[in-house]
Design an enzyme around this catalytic site. Structure first.
Site, PDB file in Angstrom:
ATOM      1  N   HIS A 176      78.720  31.419  56.748  1.00 33.14           N
ATOM      2  CA  HIS A 176      78.855  32.189  55.637  1.00 33.14           C
ATOM      3  C   HIS A 176      80.025  33.054  55.532  1.00 33.14           C
ATOM      4  CE1 HIS A 176      74.155  32.027  55.276  1.00 33.14           C
ATOM      5  NE2 HIS A 176      74.737  30.954  54.515  1.00 33.14           N
TER       6      HIS A 176
ATOM      7  N   ARG B 222      81.885  47.269  56.245  1.00 34.02           N
ATOM      8  CA  ARG B 222      81.247  46.301  57.161  1.00 34.02           C
ATOM      9  C   ARG B 222      82.423  45.922  58.172  1.00 34.02           C
ATOM     10  NH1 ARG B 222      78.297  47.758  54.264  1.00 34.02           N
ATOM     11  NH2 ARG B 222      77.929  49.227  56.303  1.00 34.02           N
TER      12      ARG B 222
ATOM     13  N   SER C 146      65.526  35.158  59.066  1.00 33.09           N
ATOM     14  CA  SER C 146      64.267  35.250  58.236  1.00 33.09           C
ATOM     15  C   SER C 146      63.675  34.007  57.595  1.00 33.09           C
ATOM     16  CB  SER C 146      64.355  36.379  57.269  1.00 33.09           C
ATOM     17  OG  SER C 146      65.311  35.890  56.194  1.00 33.09           O
TER      18      SER C 146
ATOM     19  N   ASN D 217      76.063  34.883  60.527  1.00 34.02           N
ATOM     20  CA  ASN D 217      76.453  36.050  60.667  1.00 34.02           C
ATOM     21  C   ASN D 217      78.193  36.223  60.431  1.00 34.02           C
ATOM     22  OD1 ASN D 217      73.892  36.794  61.653  1.00 34.02           O
ATOM     23  ND2 ASN D 217      74.423  37.215  63.566  1.00 34.02           N
TER      24      ASN D 217
ATOM     25  N   ALA E 125      65.285  39.770  70.134  1.00 32.12           N
ATOM     26  CA  ALA E 125      66.203  38.691  70.866  1.00 32.12           C
ATOM     27  C   ALA E 125      66.992  39.211  72.324  1.00 32.12           C
ATOM     28  CB  ALA E 125      67.383  38.378  69.867  1.00 32.12           C
TER      29      ALA E 125
ATOM     30  N   CYS F 139      92.810  34.949  50.062  1.00 38.80           N
ATOM     31  CA  CYS F 139      93.638  35.173  48.722  1.00 38.80           C
ATOM     32  C   CYS F 139      92.714  34.605  47.679  1.00 38.80           C
ATOM     33  CB  CYS F 139      94.744  34.359  48.963  1.00 38.80           C
ATOM     34  SG  CYS F 139      95.777  34.198  47.464  1.00 38.80           S
TER      35      CYS F 139
ATOM     36  N   CYS G  48      97.714  39.482  49.786  1.00 44.53           N
ATOM     37  CA  CYS G  48      97.877  38.533  50.402  1.00 44.53           C
ATOM     38  C   CYS G  48      99.469  38.335  50.778  1.00 44.53           C
ATOM     39  CB  CYS G  48      97.416  37.049  49.654  1.00 44.53           C
ATOM     40  SG  CYS G  48      98.849  36.541  48.630  1.00 44.53           S
TER      41      CYS G  48
HETATM   42  P1  NAD Z   1      67.755  38.326  57.436  1.00 53.64           P
HETATM   43  O1  NAD Z   1      68.330  39.739  57.499  1.00 53.64           O
HETATM   44  O2  NAD Z   1      67.015  37.876  56.259  1.00 53.64           O
HETATM   45  O3  NAD Z   1      66.636  38.176  58.749  1.00 53.64           O
HETATM   46  C1  NAD Z   1      66.776  38.648  59.830  1.00 53.64           C
HETATM   47  C2  NAD Z   1      65.465  38.221  60.617  1.00 53.64           C
HETATM   48  O4  NAD Z   1      65.796  38.676  62.156  1.00 53.64           O
HETATM   49  C3  NAD Z   1      64.281  38.956  60.463  1.00 53.64           C
HETATM   50  O5  NAD Z   1      63.376  37.958  60.252  1.00 53.64           O
HETATM   51  C4  NAD Z   1      63.693  39.951  61.511  1.00 53.64           C
HETATM   52  O6  NAD Z   1      62.387  39.964  61.708  1.00 53.64           O
HETATM   53  C5  NAD Z   1      64.533  39.345  62.498  1.00 53.64           C
HETATM   54  N1  NAD Z   1      65.008  40.471  63.395  1.00 53.64           N
HETATM   55  C6  NAD Z   1      65.312  41.656  63.477  1.00 53.64           C
HETATM   56  N2  NAD Z   1      65.783  42.264  64.388  1.00 53.64           N
HETATM   57  C7  NAD Z   1      65.521  41.449  65.639  1.00 53.64           C
HETATM   58  C8  NAD Z   1      65.894  41.219  67.078  1.00 53.64           C
HETATM   59  N3  NAD Z   1      66.064  42.273  67.510  1.00 53.64           N
HETATM   60  N4  NAD Z   1      65.687  40.258  67.662  1.00 53.64           N
HETATM   61  C9  NAD Z   1      65.377  38.931  66.848  1.00 53.64           C
HETATM   62  N5  NAD Z   1      65.111  39.102  65.437  1.00 53.64           N
HETATM   63  C10 NAD Z   1      65.152  40.150  65.026  1.00 53.64           C
HETATM   64  O7  NAD Z   1      68.867  37.523  58.123  1.00 53.64           O
HETATM   65  P2  NAD Z   1      69.433  36.257  57.975  1.00 53.64           P
HETATM   66  O8  NAD Z   1      68.412  35.040  57.952  1.00 53.64           O
HETATM   67  O9  NAD Z   1      70.532  35.830  58.780  1.00 53.64           O
HETATM   68  O10 NAD Z   1      69.862  36.151  56.323  1.00 53.64           O
HETATM   69  C11 NAD Z   1      70.580  37.029  55.961  1.00 53.64           C
HETATM   70  C12 NAD Z   1      72.014  36.678  55.414  1.00 53.64           C
HETATM   71  O11 NAD Z   1      72.901  37.926  55.357  1.00 53.64           O
HETATM   72  C13 NAD Z   1      72.825  35.602  55.966  1.00 53.64           C
HETATM   73  O12 NAD Z   1      73.586  35.176  55.071  1.00 53.64           O
HETATM   74  C14 NAD Z   1      73.968  36.647  56.684  1.00 53.64           C
HETATM   75  O13 NAD Z   1      75.137  36.273  56.507  1.00 53.64           O
HETATM   76  C15 NAD Z   1      73.921  37.974  56.043  1.00 53.64           C
HETATM   77  N6  NAD Z   1      74.013  39.011  56.878  1.00 53.64           N
HETATM   78  C16 NAD Z   1      74.795  39.134  57.903  1.00 53.64           C
HETATM   79  C17 NAD Z   1      74.715  40.099  58.940  1.00 53.64           C
HETATM   80  C18 NAD Z   1      75.692  39.960  60.094  1.00 53.64           C
HETATM   81  O14 NAD Z   1      76.697  39.256  60.219  1.00 53.64           O
HETATM   82  N7  NAD Z   1      75.353  40.657  61.272  1.00 53.64           N
HETATM   83  C19 NAD Z   1      74.064  41.194  58.929  1.00 53.64           C
HETATM   84  C20 NAD Z   1      73.250  41.159  57.636  1.00 53.64           C
HETATM   85  C21 NAD Z   1      73.119  40.171  56.824  1.00 53.64           C
END
Ligand code: NAD
Length: 236
Positions: free
Chosen positions: A111, A62, A183, A94, A225, A119, A141
């Site tokens: 998060h 990642r 979500s 994110n 988005a 560390c 570290c």
């Molecule tokens: P989630 O994966 O649970 O949900 C993502 C939501 O985004 C879904 O409802 C989906 O329909 C919607 N979506 C998908 N593509 C889209 C677009 N192009 N435009 C608008 N909406 C769109 O994500 P969450 O609710 O953020 O919870 C997930 C957890 O996973 C968080 O704690 C996060 O830290 C972690 N995570 C982070 C990343 C990152 O940093 N990019 C990636 C995956 C998971």
């Protein structure tokens, strides 16, 4: 339909969906798997104890991916919104750095972040993105006399999100609360809309599909988005 956000106190909460169009995978879209792994196997403290090298390699992948992805129009649009409204607090679930690279600052990463490592002994974070920090081997570290192993600087499932005091204060105090690409499954983030509602804020959702908590919002915009946010921001 909408209201003008000019001179308003705005708080934005983003989720994985805002980074989807940059090529960073969300996990709710793929049968609950995140990059082919079960969440319990890679994103919990128990997984780190049970199989640290699996967790480590997952997060190193990642972290390396950050060097290959770019912010998309949704990240740039949000940076534009920051210049338009009275005050904007940006909170993200994110762990990527695409908001910062899209021009938003500061960003509250509830998060954690991929760019830093923590560390295991002292809990101190260090930004570690050099080539030698992105390898398959564990990284040590710089803070301990005898260097300790570092863990991802990520809030895993079952751990307490960062900066919750500030987040609750800002969400409880805002006039407009906007959620983008989330979500609604992951708490406490998913419950922040209720706090905003109970304090009389206008609540807006921008998401690809109707999430489970869509009824909690005054205004809902369905779409990608990166495609719809630039125009929404233009009109707000
Ligand atoms: P989630 O994966 O649970 O949900 C993502 C939501 O985004 C879904 O409802 C989906 O329909 C919607 N979506 C998908 N593509 C889209 C677009 N192009 N435009 C608008 N909406 C769109 O994500 P969450 O609710 O953020 O919870 C997930 C957890 O996973 C968080 O704690 C996060 O830290 C972690 N995570 C982070 C990343 C990152 O940093 N990019 C990636 C995956 C998971």
């Amino acid at each position: 339909m909408g209201m003008t956000l000019k001179d308003r106190k705005v708080v934005v909460l983003t989720g994985a969906g805002i980074s989807a169009e940059s090529g960073v995978r969300t996990f709710r879209d793929n049968d609950g798997l995140w990059e082919n792994h079960r969440i319990e196997d890679v994103a919990t403290p128990e997984a780190w104890v049970r199989d640290p090298s699996l967790v480590w390699r997952f997060y190193q992948a990642r972290r390396r991916q950050l060097l290959e992805v770019e912010p998309n129009p949704a990240h740039f649009a949000l940076a534009g919104l920051e210049r338009k409204c009275g005050s904007l607090v940006l909170i993200t679930q994110n762990v990527d750095d695409l908001h910062e690279r899209g021009g938003s600052e500061p960003v509250i990463h509830m998060h954690g972040t991929l760019r830093s490592l923590r560390c295991q002994e002292t809990g101190l974070s260090e930004v570690r993105m050099d080539e030698r920090d992105l390898v398959e081997d564990f990284v040590l570290c710089n803070c301990c006399a005898v260097a300790s192993r570092m863990r991802p600087d990520i809030v895993w499932f079952g751990e307490i999100p960062l900066e919750m005091g500030v987040i609750q204060r800002e969400v409880g105090d805002c006039e407009v609360f906007i959620v983008i690409g989330s979500s609604g499954h992951v708490y406490p983030a998913a419950g922040l809309v209720n706090l905003a509602n109970s304090n009389g804020a206008h609540t807006i959702l921008v998401n690809f599909e109707l999430p489970i908590n869509s009824n909690d919002f005054d205004e809902v915009h369905i779409g990608k988005a990166g495609e719809i946010l630039p125009e929404l921001v233009e009109n707000w």
